[in-house]
Write a protein that holds these residues in place. Structure first.
Motif, PDB file in Angstrom:
ATOM      1  N   GLU A 145      43.928  33.602  39.500  1.00 61.05           N
ATOM      2  CA  GLU A 145      43.575  32.689  38.195  1.00 61.05           C
ATOM      3  C   GLU A 145      42.613  31.879  38.631  1.00 61.05           C
ATOM      4  O   GLU A 145      41.499  31.761  37.732  1.00 61.05           O
ATOM      5  CB  GLU A 145      44.663  31.829  38.046  1.00 61.05           C
ATOM      6  N   SER A 146      42.346  31.109  39.598  1.00 57.93           N
ATOM      7  CA  SER A 146      41.180  30.510  40.013  1.00 57.93           C
ATOM      8  C   SER A 146      40.013  31.266  40.145  1.00 57.93           C
ATOM      9  O   SER A 146      38.887  31.093  39.897  1.00 57.93           O
ATOM     10  CB  SER A 146      41.420  29.642  41.471  1.00 57.93           C
ATOM     11  N   ALA A 147      39.719  32.445  41.036  1.00 59.38           N
ATOM     12  CA  ALA A 147      38.674  33.344  41.073  1.00 59.38           C
ATOM     13  C   ALA A 147      38.216  34.159  39.685  1.00 59.38           C
ATOM     14  O   ALA A 147      37.068  34.316  39.597  1.00 59.38           O
ATOM     15  CB  ALA A 147      39.014  34.609  42.183  1.00 59.38           C
ATOM     16  N   GLY A 148      39.373  34.195  38.709  1.00 56.26           N
ATOM     17  CA  GLY A 148      38.812  34.795  37.441  1.00 56.26           C
ATOM     18  C   GLY A 148      38.187  33.830  36.719  1.00 56.26           C
ATOM     19  O   GLY A 148      37.813  33.822  35.544  1.00 56.26           O
ATOM     20  N   GLY A 149      38.088  32.567  37.164  1.00 57.78           N
ATOM     21  CA  GLY A 149      37.405  31.602  36.291  1.00 57.78           C
ATOM     22  C   GLY A 149      38.305  30.329  35.534  1.00 57.78           C
ATOM     23  O   GLY A 149      37.849  29.892  34.479  1.00 57.78           O
ATOM     24  N   GLY A 150      39.457  30.671  35.594  1.00 55.12           N
ATOM     25  CA  GLY A 150      40.566  29.757  35.001  1.00 55.12           C
ATOM     26  C   GLY A 150      40.340  28.168  34.986  1.00 55.12           C
ATOM     27  O   GLY A 150      39.990  27.570  33.974  1.00 55.12           O
TER      28      GLY A 150
END
Length: 425
Positions: A145-150
């Motif tokens: 979720e964080s790595a995907g830009g959330g």
């Protein structure tokens, strides 16, 4: 764009079926052409014979050419897919090192260049670091979720609101109309700023990401010979703790990391709690008390009435196959019968899920929490009748959001983050 060109082995440990060597920077295309003779069409894999400076064949490799700027690093990038033998990779890296202008990458340097070249921001880089270190499904989902830009998208939304508030405050400073109208504008700004600050406080109240990354501490405690070590071994899946009928066998805190339903747990077996005149045994009891104090979840194997006051405590009725029905609110458990620990495992899992941030929502790490708290504090003084002060509050909060995404990051922050990465990442 940086002036030097870097290279590194970007795949796993050798030997392996395939080894991927990545080259990135202004000279990446030229350098690989020296070894391969020519490059294939962009983003088209092709076989090339890699030749050393002395004419020796290094390997027949698959070469993929990624022109800038749409690459992982934002720079010209070429990948060499070699046979994964140690000697093959060593010779390829040696030949690349011999080309003027090339050097081996430092840990995390590929990802650092991606951030510096705008391919991702600091929050995504932090998420990628967590993804690389993820050992359980819960950790993986949170990191994706964080790595995907959330978090980046959330910060952008916050920033848009702040930019609008800031622009309205700046315009109101030069407002030449009626004073009452100016006050109405200020009141509206204060209300919207308070709403944004309250939203940040809600984020800060959520469980931190460190609980997911580090794992929850689950401590087994109780009197001597209550079955703690036997249960510890059963949950771990191996005979890690010594089990005997002799009271006081466990004299130190034993620790093991386990994956329970995708959730990382740090299971701790402790010495039995009792009065003793044995100095060594007393040290074990003291350490057990310390472990209880720092636990996230406590498994109590003693009399329910003697259980320590604790937010997350599960009363375990151990050896239930021999001791009969469990008292109210106790969990019947036995390591001696099939599926005898299933009810306890389910209870631990439910308790852990309640303590952890949901995996589909971005959780804040220590750096991010500190900055969002700073931004929230910046808006505290917006309750003010001086528009100049209000406008400065908005500017200050905007600067903090820029630090969150890495647009204003110090070198030591970047060094600490990218030092967690491997050479080829």
């Amino acid at each position: 764009m940086t002036t030097d060109t870097i290279f590194a082995l970007s795949s796993g440990a050798l030997p392996a079926a395939i080894a991927i060597v990545r080259v990135s920077g202004p000279m990446a295309e030229q350098a690989v052409a020296v070894l391969a003779g020519s490059l294939p069409e962009p983003r088209r894999a092709a076989v090339r014979r890699l030749t050393a400076a002395d004419g020796a064949l290094i390997d027949e490799a698959l070469v993929i050419h990624f022109p800038a700027p749409n690459t992982a690093t934002g720079e010209p990038l070429v990948e060499l897919h070699l046979h994964g033998g140690r000697a093959v990779v060593a010779r390829c890296l040696a030949e690349l090192a011999a080309i003027p202008g090339l050097r081996e990458a430092e840990p995390g340097e590929f990802t650092r260049r991606a951030m510096l070249n705008g391919r991702l921001d600091l929050t995504q880089a932090e998420g990628l670091a967590d993804l690389l270190s993820a050992e359980t499904e819960w950790q993986r989902r949170a990191a994706v979720e964080s790595a995907g830009g959330g978090l980046r998208r959330q910060i952008e939304a916050w920033r848009e609101r702040l930019v609008i508030l800031s622009a309205r405050a700046e315009a109101a400073i030069d407002y030449v109309g009626d004073e009452d109208e100016t006050n109405l504008d200020l009141d509206a700004l204060v209300v919207e700023a308070s709403a944004l600050r309250a939203e940040w406080q809600d984020w800060l109240a959520q469980p931190p990401s460190e609980l997911v990354h580090n794992g929850l501490a689950v401590v087994l405690a109780g009197p001597p010979n209550s079955g703690k070590s036997s249960l510890f071994n059963a949950l771990v899946g191996s005979d890690k703790a010594i089990v005997t009928p002799i009271a006081g066998t466990t004299r130190d805190v034993l620790e093991a990391r386990i994956d329970l339903g995708g959730i990382p747990l740090i299971l701790q077996d402790t010495a039995g709690l009792h009065e003793t005149e044995d100095a060594v045994e007393q040290i074990g009891v003291d350490r057990a008390q310390q472990a209880i104090t720092s636990a996230d979840i406590l498994l109590w194997l003693g009399d329910p009435d003697d259980a320590p006051a604790f937010d997350s405590v599960l009363i375990v009725h151990s050896r239930s196959d021999k001791r009969g029905a469990a008292p109210d609110e106790s969990i019947p458990t036995s390591v001696y019968v099939p599926n005898g620990t299933d009810a306890l495992r389910a209870a631990i899992l439910a308790e852990a899920k309640a303590l952890l941030p949901p995996p589909d929502r971005v959780a804040l790490n220590r750096r991010q929490r500190a900055l969002i708290n700073e931004a929230a504090n910046s808006l505290t003084t917006t309750v003010n009748d001086d528009l100049v002060i209000v406008a400065e509050c908005f500017r200050s909060a905007l600067n903090v959001l820029d630090k969150l995404t890495g647009h204003q990051s110090t070198e030591d922050v970047l060094d600490a983050l990218f030092g967690r990465f491997c050479l080829g990442k």
